[in-house]
Design an enzyme around this catalytic site. Structure first.
Site, PDB file in Angstrom:
ATOM      1  N   ASN A 152       6.777 -10.789  -3.306  1.00 17.45           N
ATOM      2  CA  ASN A 152       7.975 -10.054  -3.796  1.00 17.45           C
ATOM      3  C   ASN A 152       8.790 -11.008  -4.657  1.00 17.45           C
ATOM      4  OD1 ASN A 152       9.964 -12.204  -2.415  1.00 17.45           O
ATOM      5  ND2 ASN A 152       8.593 -11.400  -0.458  1.00 17.45           N
ATOM      6  N   TYR A 181       4.731  -1.563   0.266  1.00 20.13           N
ATOM      7  CA  TYR A 181       5.342  -1.036  -0.776  1.00 20.13           C
ATOM      8  C   TYR A 181       4.956   0.376  -1.038  1.00 20.13           C
ATOM      9  CZ  TYR A 181       7.791  -5.492  -2.185  1.00 20.13           C
ATOM     10  OH  TYR A 181       8.429  -6.638  -2.297  1.00 20.13           O
ATOM     11  N   ILE A 184      -8.902 -11.835   1.207  1.00 23.87           N
ATOM     12  CA  ILE A 184      -8.901 -12.553  -0.007  1.00 23.87           C
ATOM     13  C   ILE A 184      -8.577 -13.907   0.004  1.00 23.87           C
ATOM     14  CG2 ILE A 184      -6.444 -12.116  -0.507  1.00 23.87           C
ATOM     15  CD1 ILE A 184      -7.177 -11.427  -3.140  1.00 23.87           C
ATOM     16  N   ASP A 225       0.702 -11.739   1.503  1.00 28.19           N
ATOM     17  CA  ASP A 225       1.453 -12.713   0.732  1.00 28.19           C
ATOM     18  C   ASP A 225       1.421 -13.724   2.116  1.00 28.19           C
ATOM     19  OD1 ASP A 225       3.247 -14.259  -0.475  1.00 28.19           O
ATOM     20  OD2 ASP A 225       4.993 -12.769  -0.333  1.00 28.19           O
TER      21      ASP A 225
HETATM   22  N1  AR6 Z   1      -6.776  -9.837   2.077  1.00 25.41           N
HETATM   23  C1  AR6 Z   1      -6.766  -8.928   1.479  1.00 25.41           C
HETATM   24  N2  AR6 Z   1      -5.926  -7.791   1.677  1.00 25.41           N
HETATM   25  C2  AR6 Z   1      -5.162  -7.962   2.427  1.00 25.41           C
HETATM   26  C3  AR6 Z   1      -4.744  -8.865   3.365  1.00 25.41           C
HETATM   27  C4  AR6 Z   1      -5.800 -10.157   3.155  1.00 25.41           C
HETATM   28  N3  AR6 Z   1      -5.742 -11.220   3.706  1.00 25.41           N
HETATM   29  N4  AR6 Z   1      -3.717  -8.825   4.177  1.00 25.41           N
HETATM   30  C5  AR6 Z   1      -3.395  -7.646   3.646  1.00 25.41           C
HETATM   31  N5  AR6 Z   1      -3.918  -7.039   2.796  1.00 25.41           N
HETATM   32  P1  AR6 Z   1       0.841  -5.679   1.346  1.00 25.41           P
HETATM   33  P2  AR6 Z   1       2.670  -4.701  -0.841  1.00 25.41           P
HETATM   34  C6  AR6 Z   1      -3.867  -5.725   2.142  1.00 25.41           C
HETATM   35  O1  AR6 Z   1       1.900  -5.167   2.315  1.00 25.41           O
HETATM   36  O2  AR6 Z   1       2.363  -3.630  -0.686  1.00 25.41           O
HETATM   37  C7  AR6 Z   1       4.748  -8.730   1.278  1.00 25.41           C
HETATM   38  O3  AR6 Z   1       5.582  -8.919   2.455  1.00 25.41           O
HETATM   39  C8  AR6 Z   1      -3.062  -4.603   2.787  1.00 25.41           C
HETATM   40  O4  AR6 Z   1      -4.028  -4.252   3.949  1.00 25.41           O
HETATM   41  O5  AR6 Z   1       0.526  -6.900   1.889  1.00 25.41           O
HETATM   42  O6  AR6 Z   1       2.266  -5.146  -2.463  1.00 25.41           O
HETATM   43  C9  AR6 Z   1       5.315  -9.523   0.093  1.00 25.41           C
HETATM   44  O7  AR6 Z   1       6.081 -10.451   0.297  1.00 25.41           O
HETATM   45  C10 AR6 Z   1      -2.790  -3.684   1.800  1.00 25.41           C
HETATM   46  O8  AR6 Z   1      -3.784  -2.932   1.453  1.00 25.41           O
HETATM   47  O9  AR6 Z   1       1.533  -5.954  -0.137  1.00 25.41           O
HETATM   48  C11 AR6 Z   1       5.975  -8.460  -0.329  1.00 25.41           C
HETATM   49  O10 AR6 Z   1       7.680  -8.317   0.240  1.00 25.41           O
HETATM   50  C12 AR6 Z   1      -2.717  -4.643   0.661  1.00 25.41           C
HETATM   51  O11 AR6 Z   1      -3.189  -5.972   0.814  1.00 25.41           O
HETATM   52  C13 AR6 Z   1       5.690  -6.942  -0.043  1.00 25.41           C
HETATM   53  O12 AR6 Z   1       4.711  -7.555   1.364  1.00 25.41           O
HETATM   54  C14 AR6 Z   1      -1.210  -4.744   0.098  1.00 25.41           C
HETATM   55  O13 AR6 Z   1      -0.196  -4.969   1.354  1.00 25.41           O
HETATM   56  C15 AR6 Z   1       4.490  -6.576  -0.954  1.00 25.41           C
HETATM   57  O14 AR6 Z   1       3.883  -5.408  -0.523  1.00 25.41           O
END
Ligand code: AR6
Length: 172
Positions: free
Chosen positions: A24, A125, A11, A34
Site C-alpha cells: 500500500n 483491492y 511467493i 504484503d
Molecule cells: N504468495 C502469493 N500470493 C499471495 C500470498 C503469498 N504468500 N498471500 C496472498 N496472496 P493482496 P492487493 C495473493 O490482498 O489486492 C495488503 O494489506 C492473494 O490471494 O495481498 O494488491 C497491502 O498492504 C491475492 O490473489 O493484495 C495493501 O494494503 C494477491 O496475492 C493491500 O493488501 C493479492 O492480494 C493490497 O491489496
C-alpha cells in the site's frame, strides 16, 4: 531470452533476483501478500522501507514502485508497488499497468535477471481477476526477452485464469 512461469504457491519461497510486493502507499507492511513478505523477510525489510518512505515524502503513489533489499528472502531485492483499489481508483487499468511496468523498469535498472510477481490488486483491492491477469501477462510478454518472469498465484481459481489466459495470448 527469458521465460514466463505460472506457479501455484507462496511467493515468499521464490528464488529470484527481485520479488514484487503488492504494497500500500505507506509501504510499511500490511495484510495479504504484503504481510507474508514482511514476515518472511524479517525486520530488516521494514527498516529498509522506512528509509525509502522518508526519501520519498512518506507515500508511494498508486502505480509507482520502490526498491529495497530483501532481508531473509531468497532474493536480492523487494520491489514494492502499489496497485489500484478497484472501486475507488478513477483509472484502475492505467494504474495497474503502471504498477507492472514500473516494477519491470526498476528490476532492469538493478540488473535483475529474474522477477516474481503476485497477482497485484487481486485481493483486498478487488481488481476483477480476468482483466488483471490480461494486463499482467500482456506486459510480461513485452519484457520476457530481458528476464525470467514468475507469477505466483496463491489459489487454484486464479492460477487457472492465468494458465488459460496465457495460452490464449501466446496462441497455444
Ligand atoms: N504468495 C502469493 N500470493 C499471495 C500470498 C503469498 N504468500 N498471500 C496472498 N496472496 P493482496 P492487493 C495473493 O490482498 O489486492 C495488503 O494489506 C492473494 O490471494 O495481498 O494488491 C497491502 O498492504 C491475492 O490473489 O493484495 C495493501 O494494503 C494477491 O496475492 C493491500 O493488501 C493479492 O492480494 C493490497 O491489496
Amino acid at each position: 531470452m527469458g521465460q514466463i512461469h505460472i506457479l501455484k504457491g507462496d511467493i515468499t519461497t521464490a528464488k529470484v533476483d527481485a520479488i514484487v510486493n503488492a504494497a500500500n502507499s505507506r509501504m510499511l507492511g500490511g495484510g495479504g501478500v504484503d504481510g507474508a513478505i514482511h514476515r518472511a523477510a524479517g525486520p530488516k525489510l521494514l527498516a529498509e522501507c522506512q528509509k525509502v518512505a522518508q526519501v520519498n515524502c512518506v507515500r508511494c503513489p498508486t502505480g509507482e514502485a520502490r526498491i529495497t533489499t530483501a532481508g531473509n528472502l531468497h532474493a536480492n531485492y523487494v520491489i514494492h508497488t502499489v496497485g489500484p483499489i478497484y472501486n475507488v481508483d478513477k483509472a484502475p487499468r492505467e494504474h495497474l499497468k503502471n504498477a507492472y511496468e514500473n516494477s519491470f523498469k526498476l528490476a532492469l535498472e538493478h540488473d535483475c535477471k529474474s522477477i516474481a510477481f503476485p497477482a497485484i490488486s487481486c485481493g483486498v483491492y478487488m481488481y476483477p481477476h480476468q482483466e488483471a491477469c490480461e494486463i499482467a501477462l500482456s506486459i510480461a510478454l513485452e519484457y520476457v526477452n530481458r528476464l525470467d518472469i514468475y507469477f505466483y498465484l496463491f489459489d487454484e481459481p486464479l492460477f487457472d485464469v492465468y494458465e488459460k489466459t496465457y495460452q490464449q495470448l501466446v496462441g497455444q
